[in-house]
Design a protein around this motif. Structure first.
Motif, PDB file in Angstrom:
ATOM      1  N   ASP A 263     -40.048  23.705  59.710  1.00 34.08           N
ATOM      2  CA  ASP A 263     -39.488  24.802  58.916  1.00 34.08           C
ATOM      3  C   ASP A 263     -40.471  25.330  57.873  1.00 34.08           C
ATOM      4  N   ARG A 366     -37.620  31.007  63.996  1.00 30.82           N
ATOM      5  CA  ARG A 366     -36.923  29.749  63.727  1.00 30.82           C
ATOM      6  C   ARG A 366     -35.410  29.933  63.885  1.00 30.82           C
ATOM      7  N   SER A 391     -31.339  16.112  65.518  1.00 32.43           N
ATOM      8  CA  SER A 391     -31.992  16.442  64.257  1.00 32.43           C
ATOM      9  C   SER A 391     -30.988  16.522  63.112  1.00 32.43           C
ATOM     10  N   GLN A 395     -30.849  13.935  59.299  1.00 32.86           N
ATOM     11  CA  GLN A 395     -31.365  14.672  58.147  1.00 32.86           C
ATOM     12  C   GLN A 395     -31.812  13.764  57.010  1.00 32.86           C
ATOM     13  N   HIS A 413     -35.571  19.574  62.810  1.00 34.74           N
ATOM     14  CA  HIS A 413     -36.027  19.555  61.423  1.00 34.74           C
ATOM     15  C   HIS A 413     -36.957  18.357  61.275  1.00 34.74           C
ATOM     16  N   THR A 415     -40.374  16.761  59.327  1.00 37.25           N
ATOM     17  CA  THR A 415     -40.995  17.005  58.021  1.00 37.25           C
ATOM     18  C   THR A 415     -42.151  16.105  57.648  1.00 37.25           C
TER      19      THR A 415
END
Length: 565
Positions: A263, A366, A391, A395, A413, A415
């Motif tokens: 993202d 996205r 996903s 989180q 998602h 990261t």
């Protein structure tokens, strides 16, 4: 007075510990008596040793060593049984070779003499397993190979194997171990001394980094293609900062490690064609094939920079992507140096405008990926939908997801630097399950998922993998995206022959995997939690139950998911 001695088998194991090997993943055979006796001898003599694990298939052993390295950055050892065990290691060696993953691969060698020496042949397979060139089974996938000749060579050979495997560009090495040599005595003094040679990295010269920083600062539209991540957590953070400050879009085409959060405003869709059409500076960050030459090419006036541990991929016979500048460097080191060098420049107003434009387009892409992953009423589930639900459920977890023809990156998602790994570009299937177990072994508190197709699950030797997971108490979550076919093969056929006979057939030949085995029974054989899901509601319930199970460290869990073709 005679110097104290141990068997060469014991010396080998002790020296592996000295150079930093934590685990030996081994599948034993008739060549292993001196290895097994060496383990017992070294233990009785209080010699420090790596943990030796029984891995009942060599493919799993190689995958676990690969996954352990992904978590720790440290090379591990695999010991296999003569030529047949080494043959089972070959796919794992090819995967590690293409991905620059160091593994210390050993296998026994059938005794070379028939009698008159301790360790000589004692069973018929001693004749049946002899090869003229056993090392040839993995030589093309090895940086270096050797056959141990004398017991006193053990410390030097282990030191050299480890240093070469761990030097940039990293990769597997192979050592053949004749049984008679391992049965001989070896001096025990010095086995715990520091290694006689150390691995080397690669760092770009300050002039190269300064020139690349100048090119970035002056570029109208720079772009980065990344496939193998950013090197480590520091490189990941530095790349995040650098591309944000300088508005550099990043295309993770066919990536197998995450270089940028999904993202991130500069994280682009996987189609690099529009980017290449605009870019006057193209930076290929540790890539094997950044785009398909038949479909896309950089502009003639663009500058193309290849940067990474092996920027020209010289071990690949044919690879003719442009390289106006080639910079050999460990990936993280190059990113950190470049981020620092760019601080000598001030980004102008054009950079801010470029950032806004790229960020807006990426946000639109996205959102489209997320929209495509919304549940619907059709039977079964798509891979995008499964990936999105996984996903969303993770989180708040520090999780790692392995995807082997499984959950795609686009709607997830992700990261952090170890959030996501895809199958190696060598295509040696059955990798994700043992690799996930290796990473779980190295990071026991991490939530680890292996997602794969039904065909790749069968390739993983699942009976062996489930036995290992139970034996080592590895609470991984296994998702089998079951579409009863080799979907990647079908897509490849239709892509090459869109109007061909196979595309028009009711069933593309040689791609069907029906009837599907009952994979839940395979998992249950080793006391794993085994669930099925045929739609979104069932999958949501199964996923919550499975996550509760593995978070409580009750063992592995598997969900067999009905997936659309």
């Amino acid at each position: 007075m005679d110097k104290p001695q141990v068997s060469a088998g014991a010396a080998l194991l002790a020296r592996l510990k000295t150079v930093g090997v934590d685990y030996i993943f081994a599948n034993s055979g008739t060549d292993f008596p001196p290895i097994i006796e060496g383990l017992a001898e070294a233990t009785a003599k209080d010699m420090a040793l790596p943990h030796a694990l029984t891995i009942p298939h060599e493919h799993a052993a190689m995958g676990m060593a690969h996954g352990y390295y992904l978590a720790t950055g440290r090379a591990q050892a695999v010991i296999a049984h003569t030529d047949v065990g080494l043959a089972n290691c070959a796919i794992g060696a090819l995967n590690a070779h293409v991905e620059n993953v160091p593994i210390l691969l050993f296998s026994g060698r059938t005794p070379t003499v028939e009698q008159g020496r301790f360790g000589a042949r004692t069973v018929p397979i001693g004749w049946g397993q002899e090869m003229r060139d056993q090392s040839s089974l993995v030589r093309e996938a090895s940086k270096w190979d050797y056959e141990l000749r004398f017991p006193e060579q053990v410390p030097d050979v282990v030191d050299r194997a480890h240093a070469i495997a761990s030097s940039t560009p990293k990769g597997p090495v192979y050592v053949s171990l004749p049984r008679e040599v391992l049965c001989e005595a070896c001096p025990s003094e010095g086995l715990d001394l520091p290694p006689r040679m150390r691995a080397h990295g690669a760092h770009a010269s300050p002039d190269e980094i300064a020139e690349l920083a100048r090119l970035i600062a002056q570029a109208e539209f720079p772009v980065i293609f990344a496939q193998h991540g950013a090197g480590d957590a520091q490189g990941f953070a530095a790349l995040d900062r650098m591309v944000r400050d300088w508005a550099i879009p990043v295309c993770q085409y066919w990536a197998n490690r995450l270089a940028l959060a999904t993202d991130h405003p500069m994280a682009c869709p996987a189609d690099g064609g529009p980017l290449l059409a605009r870019a006057d500076l193209v930076i290929c960050l540790d890539v094997l094939a950044p785009w398909m030459p038949a479909a896309h090419e950089p502009r003639a006036d663009a500058t193309v920079v290849q940067i990474g541990p092996n920027p020209l991929s010289q071990r690949t016979p044919i690879r003719n992507f442009r390289a106006d500048m080639a910079i050999s460097s460990d990936t993280a080191a190059a990113i950190l140096a470049l981020d620092q060098a760019l601080r000598a420049y001030t980004a102008g107003p054009g950079v801010a405008a470029r950032f806004d434009e790229i960020a807006a387009k990426n946000a639109t892409a996205r959102n489209a990926a997320l929209a495509a992953s919304v549940p619907d009423d059709a039977p079964g589930m798509t891979k995008l939908q499964i990936a999105r639900m996984v996903s969303d459920a993770l989180q708040d977890d520090d999780a790692t997801i392995f995807s082997e023809l499984g959950c795609p990156m686009a709607p997830m998602h992700l990261t952090h630097a170890q959030a996501w790994f895809q199958e190696p570009h060598a295509g040696g299937l059955g990798w994700s399950l043992p690799a996930a177990m290796g990473l779980q072994l190295a990071a026991p508190d991490r939530l680890v998922l292996a997602t794969m197709g039904d065909g790749t699950y069968m390739f993983a030797n699942p009976v062996a993998c489930h036995q290992i997971a139970e034996a080592l108490n590895l609470p991984i979550l296994i998702l089998v995206l079951n579409n009863n076919e080799w979907g990647a093969v079908r897509q490849s056929v239709v892509g090459l022959y869109p109007d061909g006979y196979a595309a028009k057939a009711n069933q593309v030949p040689l791609t069907g995997l029906a009837p599907s085995p009952d994979f839940t029974l395979v998992a249950q054989a080793s006391r794993a939690l085994a669930l099925r899901a045929g739609d979104h509601t069932e999958f949501a319930q199964a996923l919550n139950k499975a996550l509760d199970h593995i978070r409580a460290r009750k063992g592995a869990a598997l969900i067999d998911i009905k997936t659309r073709p």
